[in-house]
Design an enzyme around this catalytic site. Structure first.
Site, PDB file in Angstrom:
ATOM      1  N   CYS A 124      -6.514   7.594   4.705  1.00 43.72           N
ATOM      2  CA  CYS A 124      -5.844   7.902   5.979  1.00 43.72           C
ATOM      3  C   CYS A 124      -6.287   9.271   6.504  1.00 43.72           C
ATOM      4  O   CYS A 124      -6.207  10.269   5.797  1.00 43.72           O
ATOM      5  CB  CYS A 124      -4.325   7.865   5.789  1.00 43.72           C
ATOM      6  N   ASP A 165     -15.815  -2.291  11.424  1.00 41.79           N
ATOM      7  CA  ASP A 165     -16.505  -2.918  12.547  1.00 41.79           C
ATOM      8  C   ASP A 165     -16.832  -4.391  12.375  1.00 41.79           C
ATOM      9  O   ASP A 165     -17.756  -4.887  13.034  1.00 41.79           O
ATOM     10  CB  ASP A 165     -17.805  -2.161  12.888  1.00 41.79           C
ATOM     11  N   GLY A 212     -10.000  -4.974  10.272  1.00 40.27           N
ATOM     12  CA  GLY A 212      -8.909  -4.213  10.860  1.00 40.27           C
ATOM     13  C   GLY A 212      -8.739  -4.516  12.330  1.00 40.27           C
ATOM     14  O   GLY A 212      -8.190  -5.561  12.714  1.00 40.27           O
ATOM     15  N   GLN A 218       0.843  -1.203   0.000  1.00 43.94           N
ATOM     16  CA  GLN A 218       0.000   0.000   0.000  1.00 43.94           C
ATOM     17  C   GLN A 218       0.882   1.258   0.000  1.00 43.94           C
ATOM     18  O   GLN A 218       1.754   1.415   0.859  1.00 43.94           O
ATOM     19  CB  GLN A 218      -0.926   0.051   1.216  1.00 43.94           C
ATOM     20  N   ASN A 255     -15.560  -2.371   4.571  1.00 47.19           N
ATOM     21  CA  ASN A 255     -14.692  -2.399   5.760  1.00 47.19           C
ATOM     22  C   ASN A 255     -15.305  -1.544   6.857  1.00 47.19           C
ATOM     23  O   ASN A 255     -15.883  -0.499   6.599  1.00 47.19           O
ATOM     24  CB  ASN A 255     -13.299  -1.875   5.336  1.00 47.19           C
TER      25      ASN A 255
HETATM   26  C1  LIG Z   1      -3.702   1.309  14.287  1.00 48.90           C
HETATM   27  C2  LIG Z   1      -4.345   1.453  12.934  1.00 48.90           C
HETATM   28  C3  LIG Z   1      -3.532   1.663  11.819  1.00 48.90           C
HETATM   29  C4  LIG Z   1      -4.112   1.788  10.550  1.00 48.90           C
HETATM   30  N1  LIG Z   1      -3.285   1.946   9.464  1.00 48.90           N
HETATM   31  C5  LIG Z   1      -3.823   1.942   8.205  1.00 48.90           C
HETATM   32  C6  LIG Z   1      -2.987   1.936   7.054  1.00 48.90           C
HETATM   33  O1  LIG Z   1      -1.757   1.933   7.133  1.00 48.90           O
HETATM   34  N2  LIG Z   1      -3.601   1.937   5.838  1.00 48.90           N
HETATM   35  C7  LIG Z   1      -4.970   1.911   5.703  1.00 48.90           C
HETATM   36  O2  LIG Z   1      -5.479   1.892   4.583  1.00 48.90           O
HETATM   37  N3  LIG Z   1      -5.775   1.919   6.775  1.00 48.90           N
HETATM   38  C8  LIG Z   1      -5.240   1.908   8.023  1.00 48.90           C
HETATM   39  N4  LIG Z   1      -6.062   1.804   9.104  1.00 48.90           N
HETATM   40  C9  LIG Z   1      -7.511   1.664   8.902  1.00 48.90           C
HETATM   41  C10 LIG Z   1      -7.924   0.188   8.854  1.00 48.90           C
HETATM   42  O3  LIG Z   1      -7.335  -0.463   7.765  1.00 48.90           O
HETATM   43  C11 LIG Z   1      -9.452   0.054   8.743  1.00 48.90           C
HETATM   44  O4  LIG Z   1      -9.874   0.710   7.584  1.00 48.90           O
HETATM   45  C12 LIG Z   1     -10.193   0.643   9.935  1.00 48.90           C
HETATM   46  O5  LIG Z   1      -9.581   0.275  11.153  1.00 48.90           O
HETATM   47  C13 LIG Z   1     -11.650   0.220   9.952  1.00 48.90           C
HETATM   48  O6  LIG Z   1     -11.773  -1.165  10.010  1.00 48.90           O
HETATM   49  P1  LIG Z   1     -12.116  -1.931  11.405  1.00 48.90           P
HETATM   50  O7  LIG Z   1     -13.384  -1.339  11.923  1.00 48.90           O
HETATM   51  O8  LIG Z   1     -12.246  -3.383  11.009  1.00 48.90           O
HETATM   52  O9  LIG Z   1     -10.981  -1.669  12.330  1.00 48.90           O
HETATM   53  C14 LIG Z   1      -5.506   1.725  10.387  1.00 48.90           C
HETATM   54  C15 LIG Z   1      -6.309   1.523  11.517  1.00 48.90           C
HETATM   55  C16 LIG Z   1      -5.751   1.386  12.767  1.00 48.90           C
HETATM   56  C17 LIG Z   1      -6.648   1.160  13.958  1.00 48.90           C
END
Ligand SMILES: Cc1cc2nc3c(=O)[nH]c(=O)nc-3n(C[C@H](O)[C@H](O)[C@H](O)COP(=O)(O)O)c2cc1C
Length: 332
Positions: free
Chosen positions: A109, A219, A241, A75, A217
């Site tokens: 981001c 939750d 995530g 990425q 994506n």
């Molecule tokens: C600690 C952390 C680091 C993350 N780093 C990235 C990243 O490098 N690139 C990205 O596209 N999303 C990043 N995200 C977002 C996650 O990929 C994801 O989109 C987000 O947490 C929502 O999904 P979830 O509800 O399953 O956690 C990050 C999220 C967290 C919590």
């Protein structure tokens, strides 16, 4: 098992590890694959830094391992199409990194340091530049010996009132993006508040005619939440995530639920502790032990979450400096 084809690259299943800075280490990505993740992109890496500082400086984040990961994805983030062109040229000249299967572009981001430069979620407000970046990546990969698809991961909006950005979805699809993944929160929501599934569905609907896969994506914490996210958005798959931190077993569990198979047994306390050590040892292969241990401090608490005495355990784990100390603390 359902499979999904992303620009000619077929992944097994439709449950991927969402890229996470500090979490998506190559050692962990291999473990997730073993536990049923379809694929797992690297965390975001600056295209500009690769362009001007070279690959070595970012190698810690860029490293891939096709043998353990299966399908690999890097990425990149940035705001200048030329930075992506230069970064991809360098990646394609590298003996290991040129084996990458997919290039993913971060357009979600929310971190101010990234947004200020026009990168990450700022690209949602600039679909023209977003499309130019996709085109630049596609062009840079044209001469590659294999077809390497370009994917985009974004959110449902930049501003608090946004509830989906179909214009952005169409712009990147028009530019040739091979897969789109949408996190159901806006930039200011960061990772809080609820995930807007209708807004995700709107973006999926916007690219209906393009015949490219769409991942949702936000939750997903178990089989039922993955199934309902897919059901309500029409997505082809999900990215997981936060719930996957220190929990690679979630991929087995979610895949089993989606495929109507019986749920696997949850890992025992010992298995969780052993997996913590396995990931840590995997991380140590690439850097000094103490550095790996310090970096792992943000992840270790997730492995012991819910275990009796976890609060105390976390404090002790986070003051350790060696693998042996950690083993002792975990009584392994
Ligand atoms: C600690 C952390 C680091 C993350 N780093 C990235 C990243 O490098 N690139 C990205 O596209 N999303 C990043 N995200 C977002 C996650 O990929 C994801 O989109 C987000 O947490 C929502 O999904 P979830 O509800 O399953 O956690 C990050 C999220 C967290 C919590």
């Amino acid at each position: 098992m359902k499979s999904v084809t992303i620009g000619g690259v077929t992944i097994k299943g439709n449950v991927a590890l969402s890229p996470m800075a500090g979490v998506s280490h190559v050692a962990y990505r291999g473990i997730c694959r073993e536990k049923g993740a379809s694929y797992a992109p690297t965390e975001l890496v600056s295209a500009r830094s690769i362009r001007y500082n070279g690959l070595e400086k970012s190698m810690q984040y860029l490293r891939i391992d096709p043998e353990t990961e299966g399908v690999t994805a890097i990425q990149l983030f940035g705001s200048e199409p030329d930075d992506f062109t230069a970064a991809i040229d360098k990646i394609m000249e590298h003996p290991l990194l040129s084996k990458v299967d997919i290039i993913d572009i971060n357009m979600g981001c929310p971190v101010p340091k990234v947004v200020k430069t026009g990168a990450g979620s700022a690209l949602m407000n600039d679909p023209e530049t977003a499309a130019s970046i996709v085109r630049a990546c596609k062009a840079a990969l044209e001469g590659a010996p294999r077809h390497i698809p370009v994917t985009v991961k974004t959110r449902i909006g930049f501003d608090p009132g946004d509830s989906g950005r179909p214009d952005l979805a169409r712009a990147v699809a028009d530019a040739g993006c091979d897969m789109l993944c949408v996190h159901g929160r806006t930039r200011p929501q960061m990772y809080t508040g609820s995930c807007d599934r209708k807004a995700i569905a709107l973006m999926k609907e916007a690219i209906r005619g393009y015949d490219i896969p769409f991942f949702a994506n936000g939750d997903v914490t178990d089989g039922p939440s993955a199934a309902s996210l897919i059901g309500e958005t029409g997505a082809d798959g999900v990215m997981i995530g936060r719930a996957a931190r220190g929990n690679p077993w979630i991929f087995e569990e979610v895949s089993a639920f989606l495929e109507g198979r019986p749920a696997p047994n949850p890992p025992s306390e010992r298995e969780r502790k052993e997996m913590l050590i396995r990931e840590l040892k995997g991380r140590c292969l690439y850097c000094e032990e103490e550095f790996a241990v310090r970096e792992f401090r943000s992840v270790m608490p997730f492995y012991v979450k819910g275990i009796r005495g976890a609060a105390q355990l976390k404090v002790r784990l986070c003051s350790a400096l060696t693998v042996n100390e950690i083993k002792e603390i975990l009584e392994l």
